[in-house]
Write an enzyme that holds these catalytic residues in place. Structure first.
Site, short mmCIF file in Angstrom:
data_model
loop_
_atom_site.label_atom_id
_atom_site.label_comp_id
_atom_site.label_asym_id
_atom_site.label_seq_id
_atom_site.Cartn_x
_atom_site.Cartn_y
_atom_site.Cartn_z
N ARG A 56 0.92 -1.21 0.54
CA ARG A 56 -0.14 0.20 0.43
C ARG A 56 1.06 1.04 -0.40
NH1 ARG A 56 -1.08 1.37 4.09
NH2 ARG A 56 -2.38 -0.44 5.09
N TYR A 98 -16.83 17.16 -13.86
CA TYR A 98 -17.15 16.05 -14.04
C TYR A 98 -18.45 15.47 -13.46
CZ TYR A 98 -17.28 10.94 -13.61
OH TYR A 98 -17.26 9.29 -13.92
N ASP A 156 -9.01 19.08 -13.34
CA ASP A 156 -8.34 17.83 -14.21
C ASP A 156 -8.14 18.07 -15.64
OD1 ASP A 156 -9.72 15.85 -15.46
OD2 ASP A 156 -11.51 15.40 -13.43
N LYS A 205 -9.61 6.89 -19.37
CA LYS A 205 -9.63 7.31 -20.70
C LYS A 205 -8.34 7.54 -21.63
CE LYS A 205 -13.38 8.25 -18.30
NZ LYS A 205 -14.12 9.33 -17.61
C1 PLP Z 1 -13.86 10.14 -16.12
C2 PLP Z 1 -13.94 11.14 -15.88
C3 PLP Z 1 -13.47 10.89 -13.93
C4 PLP Z 1 -13.77 10.19 -13.16
O1 PLP Z 1 -12.48 9.43 -13.62
P1 PLP Z 1 -13.03 7.63 -13.09
O2 PLP Z 1 -11.73 6.77 -13.21
O3 PLP Z 1 -13.96 7.18 -13.46
O4 PLP Z 1 -13.12 7.34 -11.26
C5 PLP Z 1 -12.64 12.52 -13.93
N1 PLP Z 1 -12.29 13.44 -15.01
C6 PLP Z 1 -13.28 13.20 -15.89
C7 PLP Z 1 -13.16 14.31 -16.91
C8 PLP Z 1 -13.49 12.32 -16.62
O5 PLP Z 1 -14.24 12.02 -18.07
#
Ligand code: PLP
Length: 395
Positions: free
Chosen positions: A46, A98, A170, A195
């Site tokens: 961890r 998001y 983000d 993504k």
């Molecule tokens: C999908 C997404 C998230 C969340 O990510 P997960 O891997 O699904 O938890 C956060 N920010 C953006 C811009 C996203 O497209």
């Protein structure tokens, strides 16, 4: 080193012990301590594991930061980063973050005494106005989802400096290939590696990078303390995806650009959102702070009935939540990413009943255009639907 080279020949491209061409999956939860007085680099997985460490070093290098962290999902990364704040703190947040981030902030973090104010961050002055004496941070997502609003990252960072605030970005839609917020003054960058970075719709993962070592130490304490780490198999998959990030984005972005232009000229489409289009309000800022416009675009077919008809007819894209993969993905924000949002809130953000989001994959662009062309051919006419609606409301 240029990005394409760095992504393959940066740190952690092969195993330093055996020379293996991919970092091994160290499927181990604990590590033998040969000398109690001299603990090794790794003690318990961890806290640290060589496979995860390789991924964490790789993303830190690509974003130009000091410390990288791999989490179990994008949301695990986001929620862990928010633990840098304390009860009583206030954070200014871009209004079209998001959906999962919106839910976490409004339904979970609010119970911990951390408050947020949502603003249209594409208006830099709106960010400044929202700052209060208890504000400790600014949270951005640019371009935003699904209408691709652009925030001037450097301008917001200048305001943040004046008030001693942390700026968190983000960077999921852009990836470090196109946009490096730390170089523009941000303190923390976050990714849903599910993504573009993972890139194959086969792994859920999150990443975070801090600009300086001290903040990195704080986030490490949280990562180890809360434990939302990414497992080693998934770390390996994310590293595998990372190696082809540039090649995939070059193709997908080119496709997105061609589709955006083609859709803009199509009579059945009422609007197209893509920062690469010169008429997009964020085009200039995007071009100044990023080296590309990315693979995601949205377009409006005018009504839910017409959107449904298109979804029923397209053959190539997969219809799904998510984006940033080898296959083209179509999604319908109204019932997918933004389903939890009241209709008026959605309308205020431009998320109309006819809005469709497209994340370009690696298919041949001409095949995608042919497919969209046939899907758009016999849509219920816009006019007729409006007339029917009027007739319905009169009845
Ligand atoms: C999908 C997404 C998230 C969340 O990510 P997960 O891997 O699904 O938890 C956060 N920010 C953006 C811009 C996203 O497209």
């Amino acid at each position: 080193m240029n990005f394409a080279t760095k992504v393959l020949h940066g740190t952690s491209c092969f195993d330093p012990i055996t020379g293996a061409s991919s970092v091994p999956i160290y499927q181990a939860s604990t590590f033998h301590q040969a000398d109690l007085d001299q603990p090794g680099t790794f003690d318990y997985a961890r806290s640290g594991n060589p496979t995860r460490a390789a991924l964490e070093e790789a993303i830190a290098g690509l974003e130009g930061g000091e410390r990288g962290f791999a989490f179990a999902s994008g949301m695990a990364a986001i929620s862990s980063v928010f633990m840098l704040f304390s009860a009583g703190d206030h954070v200014v947040v871009a209004e079209d973050v998001y959906g999962g981030t919106f839910r976490f902030l409004t339904r979970v973090l609010s119970r911990m005494g951390i408050s947020v104010t949502f603003v249209d961050a594409s208006q830099t002055e709106a960010v400044r106005t929202a700052i209060t004496p208890t504000t400790k941070g600014i949270y951005l997502e640019t371009p935003s989802n699904p209408t691709l609003k652009v925030t001037d990252i450097a301008a917001v960072c200048r305001i943040a400096k004046q008030h001693d605030l942390l700026v968190i970005v983000d960077n999921t839609f852009m990836t470090p290939y196109y946009q490096r917020p730390l170089e523009l003054g941000a303190d923390v960058v976050i990714h849903s590696a599910t993504k573009f970075i993972g890139g194959h719709s086969d792994v859920v993962a999150g990443l975070a990078v801090t600009r300086d070592a001290a903040l990195g130490e704080q986030l490490y304490f949280i990562q180890n303390g809360m434990g939302a780490i990414l497992g080693v198999q998934d770390c390996w998959l994310v590293m595998r995806g990372l190696k082809t990030l540039k090649a995939r984005l070059d193709v997908s972005t080119n496709t997105a650009e061609q589709l955006a232009n083609w859709l803009s000229a199509h009579p059945e489409i009422t609007s197209v959102y893509y920062t690469g289009l010169t008429e997009h309000p964020g085009h200039q800022v995007q071009a100044s702070q990023s080296s590309g416009h990315g693979a995601v675009l949205s377009f409006d077919v005018g009504s839910r009935e017409r959107a449904k008809a298109l979804f029923d007819r397209v053959k190539l894209p997969i219809v799904a939540v998510s984006l940033g993969a080898v296959e083209t993905i179509l999604s319908y924000p109204v019932t997918m990413s933004h389903a939890a949002m009241p209709a008026e809130e959605r309308a205020a953000r431009g998320i109309t009943d006819g809005l469709i989001r497209l994340s370009a994959g690696l298919e041949d662009v001409n095949d995608l255009i042919e497919d969209l062309k046939q899907a758009l051919e016999n849509l219920p006419p816009l006019q007729k639907i409006e007339e029917e609606k009027e007739a319905f409301s009169r009845a």
